[in-house]
Design a protein around this motif. Structure first.
Motif, short mmCIF file in Angstrom:
data_model
loop_
_atom_site.label_atom_id
_atom_site.label_comp_id
_atom_site.label_asym_id
_atom_site.label_seq_id
_atom_site.Cartn_x
_atom_site.Cartn_y
_atom_site.Cartn_z
N UNK A 65 0.82 -1.21 0.00
CA UNK A 65 0.00 0.00 0.00
C UNK A 65 0.85 1.26 0.00
N UNK A 66 2.09 1.15 0.39
CA UNK A 66 3.01 2.28 0.39
C UNK A 66 4.40 1.77 0.04
N UNK A 67 5.27 2.64 -0.48
CA UNK A 67 6.64 2.21 -0.80
C UNK A 67 7.46 1.98 0.46
N UNK A 68 8.53 1.22 0.30
CA UNK A 68 9.38 0.82 1.42
C UNK A 68 10.76 1.43 1.23
N UNK A 69 11.31 1.97 2.32
CA UNK A 69 12.64 2.58 2.30
C UNK A 69 13.66 1.57 2.83
N UNK A 70 14.62 1.20 1.98
CA UNK A 70 15.72 0.31 2.37
C UNK A 70 16.96 1.17 2.57
N UNK A 71 17.63 0.99 3.70
CA UNK A 71 18.80 1.79 4.05
C UNK A 71 19.97 0.86 4.29
N UNK A 97 6.03 11.47 6.30
CA UNK A 97 5.25 11.82 5.10
C UNK A 97 4.99 10.66 4.15
N UNK A 98 5.78 9.59 4.27
CA UNK A 98 5.67 8.49 3.31
C UNK A 98 6.42 8.74 2.02
N UNK A 99 7.07 9.90 1.90
CA UNK A 99 7.78 10.25 0.66
C UNK A 99 9.20 9.71 0.70
N UNK A 100 9.58 8.99 -0.34
CA UNK A 100 10.92 8.45 -0.44
C UNK A 100 11.92 9.55 -0.81
N UNK A 101 13.18 9.41 -0.41
CA UNK A 101 14.20 10.35 -0.89
C UNK A 101 14.37 10.20 -2.39
N UNK A 102 14.87 11.24 -3.02
CA UNK A 102 15.08 11.19 -4.46
C UNK A 102 16.11 10.12 -4.80
N UNK A 103 16.00 9.48 -5.96
CA UNK A 103 17.00 8.48 -6.36
C UNK A 103 18.40 9.09 -6.35
N UNK A 104 19.35 8.32 -5.85
CA UNK A 104 20.73 8.76 -5.84
C UNK A 104 21.15 9.57 -4.63
N UNK A 105 20.20 9.93 -3.76
CA UNK A 105 20.56 10.68 -2.55
C UNK A 105 21.37 9.78 -1.62
N UNK A 106 22.47 10.29 -1.09
CA UNK A 106 23.29 9.57 -0.12
C UNK A 106 23.57 10.51 1.04
N UNK A 161 26.40 6.37 13.36
CA UNK A 161 25.56 7.57 13.43
C UNK A 161 25.67 8.42 12.16
N UNK A 162 24.51 8.86 11.69
CA UNK A 162 24.44 9.78 10.55
C UNK A 162 23.25 10.70 10.78
N UNK A 163 23.54 11.93 11.18
CA UNK A 163 22.47 12.89 11.40
C UNK A 163 21.66 13.10 10.13
N UNK A 164 22.36 13.18 9.01
CA UNK A 164 21.70 13.31 7.71
C UNK A 164 20.82 12.10 7.43
N UNK A 165 21.34 10.92 7.69
CA UNK A 165 20.57 9.70 7.42
C UNK A 165 19.34 9.60 8.29
N UNK A 166 19.45 9.99 9.55
CA UNK A 166 18.28 9.95 10.44
C UNK A 166 17.21 10.89 9.94
N UNK A 167 17.62 12.05 9.43
CA UNK A 167 16.65 13.02 8.92
C UNK A 167 15.89 12.46 7.72
N UNK A 168 16.59 11.77 6.83
CA UNK A 168 15.93 11.18 5.67
C UNK A 168 14.93 10.11 6.11
N UNK A 169 15.34 9.24 7.03
CA UNK A 169 14.43 8.21 7.53
C UNK A 169 13.23 8.83 8.24
#
Length: 516
Positions: free
Chosen positions: A439-445, A498-507, A484-492
């Motif tokens: 029902x919604x996309x899945x974020x793999x990290x 919101x359910x919105x995935x990060x843009x393709x290629x974002x690291x 630890x990744x402050x940037x990574x935690x923010x993306x997750x």
């Protein structure tokens, strides 16, 4: 991951084993009978946490039959007026207590930021078979448990050690069956995914919010494919290759052990290469193993010496196996790398002959123990996966994998060895498919260099999902829990909001340098 790690610089003494190849794979179980959602009565259990115990069916084919207990912990949302719902967290294992891990790690801000904790109740639980839930225990006391595992190396070297290793693996299965009866037949990740849906309904959420780390990604993927219409947001951090874990890829998948077919040794080797490179770059002032020579050359010399005879430091004997397994155990946590370098330097500088000290005292006999990580690790993994049952396969692969991935290849062969002869059969385990439309996309990290759940496995896992996207952290170590990744935690966090995935290629980059 999944892999059990010991404290820093303590050689691994747990057996490594895997699920058994016994006939054809059972059909993919979908939705057995629906169990009634249990009431949840929370009570304070210190430091702002709340705890509860709920009932769940032992067998979801008989939802009103025998019940087991599940132990839960909750950290309530700090901004209840803007609360989104419950975020269920599985910290991995299997075998680790989710209750204890949420209590210990639930307020690590790089893992659960204040902003995230404001909007979600964080809930974790001891999965079936673990800790304070209805648990699998294969020994009468902690002393008996530790005595058993202390005699078994992380992986065997040579035919004589292999025979003893295989016998101990089979003995463990017998002990577990004798003490646990039919509980052993209902400990698969599919059973846990059904428990998770029961808990979702019990807390009143219409759809699931979930954060799974390491083995917890397998639970999340299983849930997503058993209950695809009930997914709101799933973060899978440190992902297993789901097909690889269950059956392996292609016609030859079933002829290889779990970590070999997922090529975990390659992930270990790549992460160890990062350790060696960063150690050399940091220099002896920051990395002790860089003193007096190239760390890579020194490690080769150290392990060659240990193959001839154990290295003795301060009266303690270090075999080749114990050195390799200690490196493997400490790679997941970059925070431990500097201390690992100190110990490797001590071993490298040890005299050729030394006196062994007295054997460490064993635990005294006592009451039934709580920590059952190792038994639960095998009980779940052996239920989940199909693996070879013929020990000759393991002996042959042990040699060839050592040549393919020096030092670490045998770990992937022997890591799950007890499962080759495991005496339980779970007819409701889930073996796929893994591509049901959710029902919604899945974020793999995944971290770029992860020794326990390699990046290439996360890439495969993402491709196996119908609606997955891989997001990479440029770091070394195991999951965001230890890198630890402050940037990574923010993306997750934004995805969970919101359910919105990060843009393709974002690291994102990791925050820390292990040798800073």
């Amino acid at each position: 991951m999944r892999r059990r790690t010991t404290r820093l610089l303590v050689a691994t003494v747990l057996i490594a084993v895997a699920p058994a190849l016994v006939g054809a794979a059972p059909a993919a179980a979908q939705r057995p009978g629906t169990a009634t959602a249990p009431p949840v009565t929370w009570s304070d259990c210190d430091d702002g946490y709340q705890c509860a115990t709920v009932a769940a069916p032992l067998d979801y084919d008989q939802p009103r039959g025998r019940q087991i207990s599940l132990s839960l912990i909750k950290d309530p949302a700090t901004d209840p007026a803007n609360r989104i719902g419950t975020l269920f967290v599985n910290f991995g294992g299997p075998g680790a207590s989710g209750v204890e891990r949420l209590r210990a790690r639930g307020r690590w801000e790089w893992l659960f930021s204040p902003e995230l904790r404001a909007r979600f109740d964080l809930v974790s639980w001891d999965t079936r078979g673990v800790g304070r839930s209805s648990a699998v225990r294969c020994f009468g006391t902690e002393a008996e448990q530790q005595e058993f595992f202390s005699t078994i190396p992380a992986f065997p070297v040579g035919a004589s050690e292999e025979r003893a290793f295989y016998a101990a693996a089979e003995d463990l299965g017998r002990r577990c069956r004798d003490r646990n009866g039919d509980l052993l037949d209902h400990l698969s990740s599919a059973d846990t995914a059904r428990d998770l849906d029961l808990l979702r309904r019990a807390v009143g959420d219409s759809h699931l919010n979930y954060f799974g780390l390491s083995y917890g990604t397998y639970v999340g993927a299983t849930y997503a494919n058993l209950f695809p219409d009930r997914v709101r947001a799933l973060v899978l951090d440190g992902a297993l290759d789901f097909i690889g874990n269950a059956t392996g890829h292609g016609i030859n998948g079933l002829t290889k052990p779990i970590d070999t077919r997922q090529d975990v040794p390659r992930g270990i080797a790549e992460t160890f290469d990062q350790f060696l490179r960063r150690c050399a770059a940091a220099g002896a002032a920051k990395c002790a193993f860089a003193a007096g020579g190239d760390p890579r050359t020194k490690f080769a010399e150290l392990t060659a010496r240990a193959r001839q005879r154990p290295v003795v430091v301060d009266g303690e004997s270090w075999s080749y196996t114990s050195i390799i397994s200690t490196v493997n155990d400490n790679l997941p946590r970059p925070l431990w790398w500097a201390d690992l370098a100190v110990q490797l330097e001590r071993l490298y500088n040890a005299p050729q002959t030394a006196t062994l000290g007295a054997r460490a005292a064993r635990p005294t006999p006592g009451e039934e123990y709580l920590a059952n990580n190792t038994e639960a690790f095998y009980a779940t993994n052996c239920a989940d996966s199909i693996v070879p049952g013929n020990t000759a396969i393991y002996s042959r692969l042990g040699a060839s994998e050592e040549r393919r991935v020096p030092y670490f290849g045998p770990i992937g062969v022997f890591d799950y060895m007890p499962c080759a002869k495991w005496p339980a059969r779970n007819t409701d385990r889930y073996l796929g498919p893994w591509d049901r439309w959710t029902a919604a996309p899945i974020l793999v990290v995944n971290n770029r260099y992860d020794p326990s759940t390699p990046w290439h496995g996360a890439r495969d896992a993402t491709a196996e999902l119908a609606r997955g996207r891989l997001f990479t952290i440029e770091g070394a170590g195991h999951t965001g829990m230890f890198v630890p990744s402050t940037c990574g935690e923010r993306v997750k966090r934004e995805y969970l909001f919101t359910g919105a995935l990060p843009a393709p290629g974002v690291v994102c980059a990791a925050d820390d340098d292990p040798f800073a």
